[in-house]
Design a protein around this motif. Sequence first.
Motif, PDB file in Angstrom:
ATOM      1  N   PHE A 347      -2.439  -0.122   6.849  1.00  0.00           N
ATOM      2  CA  PHE A 347      -1.883  -0.066   5.395  1.00  0.00           C
ATOM      3  C   PHE A 347      -0.704  -1.248   5.358  1.00  0.00           C
ATOM      4  O   PHE A 347      -0.089  -1.553   6.226  1.00  0.00           O
ATOM      5  CB  PHE A 347      -1.406   1.296   5.103  1.00  0.00           C
ATOM      6  N   CYS A 348      -0.511  -1.557   4.055  1.00  0.00           N
ATOM      7  CA  CYS A 348       0.747  -2.449   3.788  1.00  0.00           C
ATOM      8  C   CYS A 348       1.941  -1.947   4.418  1.00  0.00           C
ATOM      9  O   CYS A 348       2.139  -0.690   3.647  1.00  0.00           O
ATOM     10  CB  CYS A 348       0.716  -2.894   2.431  1.00  0.00           C
ATOM     11  N   PRO A 349       2.709  -2.688   4.726  1.00  0.00           N
ATOM     12  CA  PRO A 349       3.844  -1.882   5.451  1.00  0.00           C
ATOM     13  C   PRO A 349       5.164  -1.587   4.026  1.00  0.00           C
ATOM     14  O   PRO A 349       6.056  -0.695   4.173  1.00  0.00           O
ATOM     15  CB  PRO A 349       4.752  -2.780   6.242  1.00  0.00           C
ATOM     16  N   LYS A 350       4.961  -2.246   2.937  1.00  0.00           N
ATOM     17  CA  LYS A 350       5.406  -2.172   1.661  1.00  0.00           C
ATOM     18  C   LYS A 350       4.599  -0.684   0.942  1.00  0.00           C
ATOM     19  O   LYS A 350       5.142  -0.706  -0.172  1.00  0.00           O
ATOM     20  CB  LYS A 350       5.563  -3.460   1.041  1.00  0.00           C
ATOM     21  N   ARG A 351       3.806  -0.117   1.550  1.00  0.00           N
ATOM     22  CA  ARG A 351       2.921   0.705   1.103  1.00  0.00           C
ATOM     23  C   ARG A 351       2.198   0.440  -0.090  1.00  0.00           C
ATOM     24  O   ARG A 351       1.892   1.413  -0.859  1.00  0.00           O
ATOM     25  CB  ARG A 351       4.059   1.839   0.851  1.00  0.00           C
ATOM     26  N   CYS A 352       1.697  -0.697  -0.505  1.00  0.00           N
ATOM     27  CA  CYS A 352       1.119  -1.040  -1.743  1.00  0.00           C
ATOM     28  C   CYS A 352      -0.361  -0.197  -1.636  1.00  0.00           C
ATOM     29  O   CYS A 352      -0.701   0.408  -2.448  1.00  0.00           O
ATOM     30  CB  CYS A 352       0.961  -2.440  -1.973  1.00  0.00           C
ATOM     31  N   ALA A 353      -0.972  -0.646  -0.523  1.00  0.00           N
ATOM     32  CA  ALA A 353      -2.679  -0.452  -0.569  1.00  0.00           C
ATOM     33  C   ALA A 353      -3.019  -0.594   1.049  1.00  0.00           C
ATOM     34  O   ALA A 353      -2.284  -1.304   1.654  1.00  0.00           O
ATOM     35  CB  ALA A 353      -3.151  -1.233  -1.500  1.00  0.00           C
ATOM     36  N   VAL A 365      -4.653  -8.815   5.046  1.00  0.00           N
ATOM     37  CA  VAL A 365      -3.662  -9.143   3.914  1.00  0.00           C
ATOM     38  C   VAL A 365      -3.646  -8.289   2.898  1.00  0.00           C
ATOM     39  O   VAL A 365      -4.508  -7.350   2.718  1.00  0.00           O
ATOM     40  CB  VAL A 365      -4.509 -10.411   3.226  1.00  0.00           C
ATOM     41  N   CYS A 366      -2.373  -7.782   2.177  1.00  0.00           N
ATOM     42  CA  CYS A 366      -2.506  -7.021   1.183  1.00  0.00           C
ATOM     43  C   CYS A 366      -2.636  -7.584  -0.122  1.00  0.00           C
ATOM     44  O   CYS A 366      -2.198  -8.616  -0.578  1.00  0.00           O
ATOM     45  CB  CYS A 366      -0.788  -6.485   1.044  1.00  0.00           C
ATOM     46  N   PRO A 367      -3.688  -6.877  -0.778  1.00  0.00           N
ATOM     47  CA  PRO A 367      -4.158  -7.446  -2.101  1.00  0.00           C
ATOM     48  C   PRO A 367      -3.223  -7.598  -3.140  1.00  0.00           C
ATOM     49  O   PRO A 367      -3.311  -8.250  -4.111  1.00  0.00           O
ATOM     50  CB  PRO A 367      -5.414  -6.822  -2.511  1.00  0.00           C
ATOM     51  N   PHE A 368      -2.126  -6.618  -3.078  1.00  0.00           N
ATOM     52  CA  PHE A 368      -1.313  -6.350  -4.103  1.00  0.00           C
ATOM     53  C   PHE A 368       0.086  -7.376  -3.861  1.00  0.00           C
ATOM     54  O   PHE A 368       0.421  -8.270  -4.949  1.00  0.00           O
ATOM     55  CB  PHE A 368      -0.625  -5.084  -4.457  1.00  0.00           C
ATOM     56  N   CYS A 369       0.616  -7.370  -2.495  1.00  0.00           N
ATOM     57  CA  CYS A 369       1.896  -8.256  -2.572  1.00  0.00           C
ATOM     58  C   CYS A 369       1.655  -9.424  -1.698  1.00  0.00           C
ATOM     59  O   CYS A 369       2.660 -10.357  -1.574  1.00  0.00           O
ATOM     60  CB  CYS A 369       2.956  -7.271  -2.033  1.00  0.00           C
ATOM     61  N   GLY A 370       0.483  -9.803  -1.112  1.00  0.00           N
ATOM     62  CA  GLY A 370       0.302 -10.877  -0.370  1.00  0.00           C
ATOM     63  C   GLY A 370       0.875 -10.879   0.970  1.00  0.00           C
ATOM     64  O   GLY A 370       0.835 -11.658   1.813  1.00  0.00           O
ATOM     65  N   TYR A 371       1.316  -9.710   1.607  1.00  0.00           N
ATOM     66  CA  TYR A 371       1.840  -9.481   2.836  1.00  0.00           C
ATOM     67  C   TYR A 371       0.694  -9.769   3.859  1.00  0.00           C
ATOM     68  O   TYR A 371      -0.566  -9.338   3.764  1.00  0.00           O
ATOM     69  CB  TYR A 371       2.420  -8.199   3.148  1.00  0.00           C
ATOM     70  N   ARG A 372       0.999 -10.487   4.932  1.00  0.00           N
ATOM     71  CA  ARG A 372       0.084 -10.675   5.942  1.00  0.00           C
ATOM     72  C   ARG A 372       0.210 -10.500   7.352  1.00  0.00           C
ATOM     73  O   ARG A 372       1.675 -10.829   7.605  1.00  0.00           O
ATOM     74  CB  ARG A 372      -0.909 -11.958   5.528  1.00  0.00           C
TER      75      ARG A 372
HETATM   76 ZN   LIG Z   1       1.715  -5.085  -0.006  1.00  0.00          ZN
END
Ligand SMILES: [Zn+2]
Length: 598
Positions: A347-353, A365-372
Amino acid sequence: MIAKVVFNLGVEKEFDYFSPEVNLVGKRVLVELNKKKLVGVVIKEAKKTNVKNIKEIRVVLDEAGPTLSREQLRFVYMLKRYYPYGLGELTFIMIPSLLRSSKRLNIESKIVKKRSVSRRKKECIFFKEPNPYCRLEIYRKKIASALKNGSVIFCVPTSSHLKIVYKDLEKKFSSKIALLYSQQKRKEFFSEWLKIKEGKKLILGTRIAIFYFPEDLELVILDEEISPFYFHPEKPFYRVSEVAYLLCQMKKIDLILGGDFPSLEIFKMVKEGKIKLVDKKKKNTFSSWKILEAKDIISKRHSLKVNPLIIEILRKTGEEGKNVAIFYPRRGFSLYLRCANCGYLYFCPKRCAPLRYSQEKNELVCPFCGYREKAPSSCRRCSSSYLKPEGVGMERISFYFKRFFPQFKTSLERKDFLLVTYSNLDTSFWWENSFFCSLVLNPHLLLSLLDFEATFRLYIYLNRIRYLTREEVIVFRQFSHHYLWESLDKNWLDFYKKELHLRKKAKLPPFIYLAKLTLRAKDKDILLRKAEKICKILKKNDKLEVFGPLKEYPFNKLNKFYYSIVIKSARRKVIFEEIKKIFSLFRRGTTKLAVIIR
Ligand SMILES: [Zn+2]
Ligand SMILES: [Zn+2]
């Protein structure tokens, strides 16, 4: 003399200052406000004032001519009737950022204003033409003839469009061009802006260019009018086509809008007789549709099941030495990565998805915030090395096809075979890379979105694919009863009329105005309380329909929580007055607000 001065602040009113000089209208001045030195613009002059102990203007920064013309100030008043901003905010949109500081300026505009001699009725046209190079050819002629009498503004949606258009127009108009775009360096922007003051220029730029119009403006061109880049969602929000329309009305000059399709807002204006539609391609010279009622790709456990028809099409066109484009809406290899042993989901560490897995880049990759992050080799929780990709992304399909056809190259240059996500289809400057055949997979993923514009957008996407395809567009559909499918074979006007009719019946834009207020904060409870308070304020207005507060999807991203409130009204003024009121509640505090208006 009393000068009425406005500032780049969210305040409505103008402030009075004394000046021994006259003719200051449009000039920038340095004055004191609340014990701070500030740059302001004189928008009016008066003989009297009610203010006691009036302060004097410290410095007149524009030593020769004014930064803003009287006409630009007139336009500020006009825009104020349409948008919920103060005079100061609107005035400062028209000032290059370098001049928003106390920089002195000593230039005089060389534009000689003359009475228009032409008795010709001014036109407002939507020019429908899918090929961007054909559109450019038409624009070139119009620009050349308009430049004889004055200046032209030519807007394109993004800076990558700007590069292409500049390269083309440079050959013919190089010494006449002034380039204005938002990511430009301040100094460069300023020196291009200075050129405009010489008159008879071609002002080429992105959406902001529209605000830097000279007095000798003869023509405005807005290419790819439907592009979402023409709408600015953060404050100050505006729709460029509307600003351009108002400007051309005020100046009584021609407006040319162009693109493969008009937006529904513009189409409504066509039906109302405000804009003339020019559509030369009446005959159907494009590739044909083939709509198949079949499943295209399904993932079952570890394997991918692909409809044999797809393999057959690829084999046949490959043998004939022709290229195929495959359109699929999801990127990456898989949509999730899960541990097969303990069920842990990355899961994204920023809890998006959940994180999307890319095998090619070996990353998540997080599809919402671009975290990778780098793709793991073993489970974070139980250390098992059996991590299972779930769901089907484009990479996985590509991987699958390459096993069947190792000779295929998936690059644009080789043109054998190409995989494209829908989101890459934003620009229409693809014309030279056309395909023999196109396969559209999983289009229903875009239809099932909870979005009243989803059908309209998919219609445009599918038709763009068709314009780029020489022979046949094969669509695999699963919801056969949707009105979109029957529209594909008909004239585009039928679809537009139907869509407009449905929007009217459902009370949706462009028949009513709709605003979505999105609130964000780190603290869930504070956010909800604030959202509820705002809803309560909004619901007091009985001319307004209020929905919410609703949890956004995803509710939690970038370490913040999101609630949205949607308001609807038949009158634009009602919406804007409320938004103005709500804005004032967000000056301070940890909760932030974004607004989208339709
Ligand atoms: Zn994210
Ligand atoms: Zn595990």
